[in-house]
Design a protein around this motif. Structure first.
Motif, PDB file in Angstrom:
ATOM      1  N   GLU A 144       0.827  -1.205   0.000  1.00 53.67           N
ATOM      2  CA  GLU A 144       0.000   0.000   0.000  1.00 53.67           C
ATOM      3  C   GLU A 144       0.865   1.261   0.000  1.00 53.67           C
ATOM      4  O   GLU A 144       0.588   2.224  -0.725  1.00 53.67           O
ATOM      5  N   LEU A 145       1.940   1.263   0.786  1.00 51.12           N
ATOM      6  CA  LEU A 145       2.814   2.430   0.830  1.00 51.12           C
ATOM      7  C   LEU A 145       3.529   2.638  -0.507  1.00 51.12           C
ATOM      8  O   LEU A 145       3.716   3.774  -0.952  1.00 51.12           O
ATOM      9  N   LEU A 146       3.912   1.552  -1.170  1.00 50.61           N
ATOM     10  CA  LEU A 146       4.538   1.683  -2.486  1.00 50.61           C
ATOM     11  C   LEU A 146       3.549   2.245  -3.504  1.00 50.61           C
ATOM     12  O   LEU A 146       3.899   3.119  -4.316  1.00 50.61           O
ATOM     13  N   GLY A 147       2.326   1.751  -3.469  1.00 53.70           N
ATOM     14  CA  GLY A 147       1.318   2.267  -4.393  1.00 53.70           C
ATOM     15  C   GLY A 147       1.011   3.730  -4.156  1.00 53.70           C
ATOM     16  O   GLY A 147       0.881   4.516  -5.105  1.00 53.70           O
ATOM     17  N   LEU A 148       0.901   4.139  -2.887  1.00 49.57           N
ATOM     18  CA  LEU A 148       0.606   5.535  -2.563  1.00 49.57           C
ATOM     19  C   LEU A 148       1.755   6.452  -2.974  1.00 49.57           C
ATOM     20  O   LEU A 148       1.527   7.570  -3.459  1.00 49.57           O
ATOM     21  N   ALA A 149       2.995   5.996  -2.789  1.00 48.81           N
ATOM     22  CA  ALA A 149       4.143   6.799  -3.205  1.00 48.81           C
ATOM     23  C   ALA A 149       4.174   6.957  -4.726  1.00 48.81           C
ATOM     24  O   ALA A 149       4.536   8.021  -5.255  1.00 48.81           O
ATOM     25  N   THR A 150       3.767   5.909  -5.447  1.00 44.54           N
ATOM     26  CA  THR A 150       3.763   5.951  -6.912  1.00 44.54           C
ATOM     27  C   THR A 150       2.766   6.984  -7.427  1.00 44.54           C
ATOM     28  O   THR A 150       3.091   7.824  -8.283  1.00 44.54           O
ATOM     29  N   THR A 151       1.549   6.938  -6.914  1.00 45.87           N
ATOM     30  CA  THR A 151       0.535   7.879  -7.411  1.00 45.87           C
ATOM     31  C   THR A 151       0.777   9.289  -6.891  1.00 45.87           C
ATOM     32  O   THR A 151       0.352  10.264  -7.534  1.00 45.87           O
ATOM     33  N   ARG A 152       1.434   9.428  -5.761  1.00 45.45           N
ATOM     34  CA  ARG A 152       1.821  10.770  -5.305  1.00 45.45           C
ATOM     35  C   ARG A 152       2.778  11.403  -6.304  1.00 45.45           C
ATOM     36  O   ARG A 152       2.677  12.605  -6.619  1.00 45.45           O
ATOM     37  N   ARG A 153       3.699  10.612  -6.824  1.00 46.78           N
ATOM     38  CA  ARG A 153       4.602  11.121  -7.854  1.00 46.78           C
ATOM     39  C   ARG A 153       3.819  11.465  -9.136  1.00 46.78           C
ATOM     40  O   ARG A 153       4.092  12.493  -9.785  1.00 46.78           O
ATOM     41  N   LEU A 154       2.865  10.630  -9.498  1.00 55.60           N
ATOM     42  CA  LEU A 154       2.095  10.876 -10.715  1.00 55.60           C
ATOM     43  C   LEU A 154       1.211  12.105 -10.596  1.00 55.60           C
ATOM     44  O   LEU A 154       1.076  12.889 -11.549  1.00 55.60           O
ATOM     45  N   GLU A 155       0.597  12.303  -9.419  1.00 55.41           N
ATOM     46  CA  GLU A 155      -0.374  13.376  -9.237  1.00 55.41           C
ATOM     47  C   GLU A 155       0.230  14.645  -8.645  1.00 55.41           C
ATOM     48  O   GLU A 155      -0.377  15.718  -8.720  1.00 55.41           O
ATOM     49  N   GLY A 156       1.407  14.519  -8.019  1.00 58.89           N
ATOM     50  CA  GLY A 156       1.997  15.682  -7.381  1.00 58.89           C
ATOM     51  C   GLY A 156       1.459  15.947  -5.998  1.00 58.89           C
ATOM     52  O   GLY A 156       1.740  16.993  -5.394  1.00 58.89           O
ATOM     53  N   SER A 205      -6.026   6.310  -5.058  1.00 62.80           N
ATOM     54  CA  SER A 205      -4.700   5.942  -5.546  1.00 62.80           C
ATOM     55  C   SER A 205      -4.762   4.691  -6.414  1.00 62.80           C
ATOM     56  O   SER A 205      -4.103   4.608  -7.458  1.00 62.80           O
ATOM     57  N   ALA A 206      -5.560   3.710  -5.989  1.00 61.48           N
ATOM     58  CA  ALA A 206      -5.695   2.484  -6.781  1.00 61.48           C
ATOM     59  C   ALA A 206      -6.317   2.784  -8.139  1.00 61.48           C
ATOM     60  O   ALA A 206      -5.907   2.225  -9.167  1.00 61.48           O
ATOM     61  N   ALA A 207      -7.314   3.680  -8.163  1.00 58.64           N
ATOM     62  CA  ALA A 207      -7.934   4.063  -9.441  1.00 58.64           C
ATOM     63  C   ALA A 207      -6.923   4.783 -10.339  1.00 58.64           C
ATOM     64  O   ALA A 207      -6.918   4.582 -11.566  1.00 58.64           O
ATOM     65  N   ARG A 208      -6.054   5.606  -9.737  1.00 57.46           N
ATOM     66  CA  ARG A 208      -5.031   6.296 -10.537  1.00 57.46           C
ATOM     67  C   ARG A 208      -4.035   5.301 -11.118  1.00 57.46           C
ATOM     68  O   ARG A 208      -3.566   5.465 -12.253  1.00 57.46           O
ATOM     69  N   LEU A 209      -3.719   4.264 -10.369  1.00 57.13           N
ATOM     70  CA  LEU A 209      -2.803   3.243 -10.868  1.00 57.13           C
ATOM     71  C   LEU A 209      -3.431   2.476 -12.030  1.00 57.13           C
ATOM     72  O   LEU A 209      -2.734   2.102 -12.990  1.00 57.13           O
ATOM     73  N   GLU A 210      -4.738   2.237 -11.962  1.00 53.49           N
ATOM     74  CA  GLU A 210      -5.427   1.609 -13.089  1.00 53.49           C
ATOM     75  C   GLU A 210      -5.261   2.446 -14.357  1.00 53.49           C
ATOM     76  O   GLU A 210      -4.986   1.911 -15.446  1.00 53.49           O
ATOM     77  N   ARG A 211      -5.420   3.759 -14.225  1.00 53.11           N
ATOM     78  CA  ARG A 211      -5.296   4.633 -15.393  1.00 53.11           C
ATOM     79  C   ARG A 211      -3.864   4.608 -15.936  1.00 53.11           C
ATOM     80  O   ARG A 211      -3.662   4.630 -17.158  1.00 53.11           O
ATOM     81  N   PHE A 241     -10.997  -5.018 -15.454  1.00 53.74           N
ATOM     82  CA  PHE A 241      -9.878  -4.925 -14.498  1.00 53.74           C
ATOM     83  C   PHE A 241     -10.206  -3.888 -13.437  1.00 53.74           C
ATOM     84  O   PHE A 241     -10.644  -2.782 -13.737  1.00 53.74           O
ATOM     85  N   HIS A 242      -9.947  -4.241 -12.163  1.00 51.34           N
ATOM     86  CA  HIS A 242     -10.246  -3.298 -11.069  1.00 51.34           C
ATOM     87  C   HIS A 242      -9.323  -3.565  -9.890  1.00 51.34           C
ATOM     88  O   HIS A 242      -9.182  -4.703  -9.437  1.00 51.34           O
TER      89      HIS A 242
END
Length: 573
Positions: free
Chosen positions: A390-402, A410-416, A430-431
């Motif tokens: 979960e922390l890795l996923g949140l860090a990833t989308t934080r970088r993507l979204e700023g 965050s999970a929905a952003r990773l899907e995109r 896929f979900h």
């Protein structure tokens, strides 16, 4: 010469030859049938090989009575074999079981299983069933898209910082101002890392802080549970924060009413968490329910030991003695309390921690950086830690979204991101409900997961050979497994590196296997019983012994089926 002198007797040898011939001719005439003798026809030539006559007693007709053939004997004429006996021919080979046979033997309906196998070295699809249907529970296989995205977006060398900032003035060993512990979302932070920060403060001259000590976890959106639908009291479902320590769980032991925290991971057992046994039977405790209940006390709650941020009640029906892991639901104040205790051990005096009212300010006076992301990924895949994912996923989308997002957003952003990065894949159905696969609402198809693995196998895509980061899988001997033994693969031991996923009524395995040809076979296989999972969730059957046993039995059959399918694919390819 006299006439009688011309008829001299034949030599003795000639006389013997004629005599033997006469005897043989007489014997043949006597042995011939009378019909032949009366007709004057010559007898048939003698057989080239003698006829053997066997006589056995005639058992007579069924049920008794006189024998059916006269004389009470049956004559069977047997001729010798024409040549030496031949060895028996090879036995007909039993057909190899198909994938459909194995699925049926495991007790699953065809629609409950899906798989896809791709030869990474030849570019061929080797086997598939329900491969494009996103009707399967990925469980922890969802950690594959999470970690592939993290490595691609953040890079394999990315590290997570934990900082200490000070905003104020220093006068000798007394610092007047605000000291802030700032979290950077380090998923593997432990007490030794905090001690590194304490040593840096000690080296900088801090002895006493005259001012507030605050904690800042604003880098991520905090949550009191990773997955709300799962039991809150289970240690695999802790809270989450940019300040997380020891995977956000603590160990407790109890003996009667005496309950204590245990020093684990080098962390002192001092934290604002209280656990006490309840003796109130009127509030609905039962043997078939949870043994623990959690509550957040009002802010500022204190007892004799100081500030209290979490309270746990233990059921009166709990065993008299025992031990268990307790999830930390409010990680940031827990980490700050441990940091304060470590400072006290080093001779540094800090006041009780409080939450920061905004982003921390002031220069950095101490810092710690985690190990690299690729190293963290290896551990996350091997131990399947939900918090780390979960922390890795949140860090990833934080970088993507700023900026930080909640777990669902965050999970929905990773899907995109996946859809944008792999546009040739059909993402229908896929979900990702979160980044760890802990939710029963997540769905994936075998083709979608295989496509992500193929993308991860390309070094240039993310700077690291993802398949090499996956853990080796070990299987029991196939001969002792009900389904795997049907494949008859001899002494073949599967060489497989893969991520497994397990939840009640949902099982998956995805990774790479080495085929008998030496080629790399990228695969994903799922077995999901969505109807039973839905009933399990609607009835909240986590504490039903019957339901849990049935689910575990189905999981065992799913693992056996995985083993069998892999043996089949490896031996055939």
């Amino acid at each position: 010469m006299p006439r009688h002198a011309a008829r001299s007797p034949a030599p003795a040898a000639e006389r013997l030859r004629l005599g033997v011939a006469a005897l043989l001719a007489g014997a043949l005439i006597l042995a011939a049938p009378s019909a032949w003798a009366e007709a004057g026809a010559p007898p048939p030539p003698p057989p080239t090989k003698p006829t053997v006559i066997l006589t056995v007693p005639d058992p007579g007709p069924p049920g008794g009575g006189e024998p059916t053939l006269g004389g009470g004997r049956v004559d069977l004429a047997m001729r010798p074999l024409a040549g030496p006996p031949r060895p028996p021919g090879p036995k007909p080979a039993n057909p190899r079981p198909s994938e459909a046979d194995l699925i049926a033997a495991a007790g699953f309906a065809p629609e409950q299983v899906g798989y896809l196998v791709f030869d990474l070295d030849t570019g061929e699809y080797l086997a598939g069933h329900n491969a494009t249907r996103a009707d399967f529970l990925p469980a922890s296989v969802a950690k594959v898209p999470t970690t592939v995205a993290a490595l691609s977006v953040l890079g394999p060398d990315h590290t997570f910082p934990t900082l200490v900032r000070f905003d104020g003035d220093r006068t000798g060993g007394t610092w007047r101002g605000t000291l802030a512990l700032v979290g950077g979302g380090d998923p593997v932070l432990d007490s030794e890392d905090l001690r590194e920060l304490v040593e840096a403060l000690k080296a900088a001259g801090l002895e006493t802080l005259d001012g507030p000590f605050v904690y800042d976890d604003s880098a991520l959106v905090a949550a009191s549970a990773l997955e709300p639908t799962q039991p809150a009291e289970h240690s695999y479902n802790p809270g989450l924060s940019a300040l997380s320590l020891d995977f956000n769980r603590v160990r407790i032991e109890w003996d009667g009413d005496y309950i204590k925290r245990v020093r684990t991971h080098g962390t002192p057992p001092v934290a604002p968490i209280r656990v006490e046994r309840s003796y109130d039977l009127s509030v609905g405790w039962s043997r078939s329910g949870p043994m623990l209940r959690h509550a957040f006390p009002p802010p500022g709650t204190r007892d004799d030991a100081g500030l209290v941020t979490e309270q746990w009640k233990m059921a009166p029906l709990a065993p008299g003695r025992g031990a268990l892991w307790l999830p930390v639901k409010a990680p940031a104040p827990f980490v700050a309390a441990v940091f304060r205790e470590l400072c006290a051990e080093a001779g540094i005096t800090l006041p009780e921690p409080a939450p920061a009212m905004g982003p921390a300010r002031g220069p950095i006076v101490a810092q710690h950086f985690s190990r690299s992301l690729d190293s963290i990924t290896v551990a996350a895949l091997k131990h399947s830690n939900n918090l780390v994912s979960e922390l890795l996923g949140l860090a990833t989308t934080r970088r993507l979204e700023g900026g930080p997002l909640s777990i669902p957003d965050s999970a929905a952003r990773l899907e995109r991101w996946l859809a944008e990065t792999l546009p040739w894949v059909d993402w229908t159905g896929f979900h990702l409900a979160n980044h760890s696969g802990l939710s029963p609402d997540s769905r994936a198809s075998p083709e979608q997961i295989v496509s992500i693995l193929r993308y991860g196998a390309d070094r240039s895509a993310m700077g690291a050979p993802y398949l090499r980061l996956m853990p080796a899988r070990h299987f029991p001997e196939a001969a002792g497994r009900e389904i795997a033994s049907l494949v008859r693969a001899g002494d073949v031991v599967p060489r497989v590196w893969a991520k497994s996923g397990t939840m009640f009524h949902g099982r998956g395995l995805a990774g790479v296997a080495r085929g008998s040809s030496g080629n790399r076979l990228v695969f994903a296989v799922f077995a999901s019983d969505l109807e039973r999972r839905r009933a399990f969730d609607e009835g909240y059957l986590h504490y039903s012994g019957t339901a849990v046993r049935a689910a575990k039995t189905q999981l065992a059959r799913a693992r056996d089926l995985e083993h069998a399918l892999l043996l089949k694919w490896i031996t055939e390819h």
